[in-house]
Design an enzyme around this catalytic site. Structure first.
Site, short mmCIF file in Angstrom:
data_model
loop_
_atom_site.label_atom_id
_atom_site.label_comp_id
_atom_site.label_asym_id
_atom_site.label_seq_id
_atom_site.Cartn_x
_atom_site.Cartn_y
_atom_site.Cartn_z
N GLY A 15 0.70 -1.09 -0.09
CA GLY A 15 0.07 0.00 0.08
C GLY A 15 0.90 1.29 0.10
N ALA A 16 2.02 1.16 -0.69
CA ALA A 16 3.11 2.29 -0.75
C ALA A 16 2.77 3.32 -1.80
CB ALA A 16 4.27 1.61 -0.58
N ARG A 18 0.92 5.96 -2.00
CA ARG A 18 0.61 7.06 -1.27
C ARG A 18 0.31 7.37 0.01
NH1 ARG A 18 -3.55 4.93 -4.16
NH2 ARG A 18 -2.82 6.05 -5.89
N ASP A 65 -2.45 -7.39 -5.61
CA ASP A 65 -3.70 -7.20 -4.96
C ASP A 65 -3.03 -8.00 -3.65
OD1 ASP A 65 -6.11 -7.52 -3.37
OD2 ASP A 65 -7.38 -7.93 -5.15
N SER A 144 -4.49 0.09 13.98
CA SER A 144 -5.04 1.48 14.13
C SER A 144 -5.91 1.72 15.71
CB SER A 144 -6.28 1.60 13.01
OG SER A 144 -7.43 2.51 13.19
N TYR A 156 -13.49 -3.02 9.47
CA TYR A 156 -12.30 -2.48 9.50
C TYR A 156 -11.67 -2.63 11.10
CZ TYR A 156 -8.36 1.30 9.22
OH TYR A 156 -7.27 1.89 9.28
N ALA A 159 -10.56 -6.28 11.69
CA ALA A 159 -9.35 -6.57 10.91
C ALA A 159 -8.19 -5.96 11.88
CB ALA A 159 -9.43 -6.09 9.56
#
Length: 255
Positions: A15-16, A18, A65, A144, A156, A159
């Site tokens: 996921g790099a 941005r 992906d 998170s 979310y 996860a």
């Protein structure tokens, strides 16, 4: 810290393209690592790779992906072949659309769990083999503050909470191989996800940040670089006695 046959350590950041992922990839490159920049398409990764190579760093873009087992396995193999066996992994890729539990579709649940939890499993399994062979490794999983609960994001939150258990178990399993595993749990960070939250609430993004900062003890919102600084330390040789931890980078304590 020993070096690879290619002369430097190799990292993979998912996921790099941005945001936080790009900031982490660019920081690790400045720290002297070669970086495999993984996102959905190589074109998406071009900006991150350009930022690294224009600063005399080493990086390559790889499309995958992370929810696709075969794609992740192939991506890791390609990075190993072209940059050297990866011994640093930052599992950053994530998505987080909002929906209340009674409105959430099975497809949304599966998609979020697929990217945020299955993806780190696939990547860690593939990269972990290189770490064990090298007798050294660093894993950073991006959790998170939503792991403690976030209304409208049960997928979310589940996860991200799962990633904490994943991280602690990796630390137990892989420690004897010289591998550490830690999680970073960001608070409010300027990103596509927080911009989407502002749009959903009908707010200007600057106003959204100002309002968020009022509830943060240090009086400001986070920047991607705040997360990158923390990741830089956790993957360093100096962090070899830090493992199985959750580092909240949120401008204050998290309940």
């Amino acid at each position: 810290m020993t070096s690879t046959a290619h002369g430097q350590r190799t990292a993979i950041v998912t996921g790099a393209a941005r945001g936080i992922g790009a900031a982490v990839a660019e920081r690790l490159a400045r720290d002297g690592l070669a970086v495999g920049v993984i996102d959905l398409s190589e074109a998406d990764c071009a900006g991150t790779v350009e930022a690294i190579t224009s600063d005399s760093g080493s990086a390559m873009a790889v499309a995958a992906d992370v929810a696709d087992e075969a794609a992740v396995t192939a991506a890791v193999a390609r990075v190993a072949a072209e940059l050297g066996p990866p011994t640093v992994l930052v599992n950053n890729a994530g998505i987080g659309p909002r929906a209340d539990i009674v409105e959430m579709t099975t497809e949304q649940w599966d998609s979020v769990i697929g990217v945020n939890l299955r993806g780190p499993f696939f990547a860690t399994r593939a990269v972990g083999r290189h770490m064990i062979e090298a007798g050294w490794g660093r894993i950073v999983n991006m959790s998170s503050i939503s792991a403690v609960g976030d209304a409208g994001r049960v997928d979310y939150s589940s996860a991200k909470a799962g990633l904490i258990g994943f991280t602690k178990t990796l630390a137990l399993e892989l420690g004897r191989h010289g591998v550490t595993a830690n999680a970073i749990a960001p608070g409010f960070v300027v990103s596509d996800m927080t911009r989407a939250s502002a749009r959903r609430l009908g707010r200007d993004f600057e106003e959204h940040q100002r309002l968020a900062a009022q509830s943060i003890p240090v009086g400001r919102v986070g920047r991607p670089e705040d997360i990158a600084h923390t990741a830089s330390y956790l993957v360093s040789p100096e962090a070899g006695f830090v493992s199985g931890q959750v580092i909240y980078v949120a401008g204050g304590p998290v309940d």
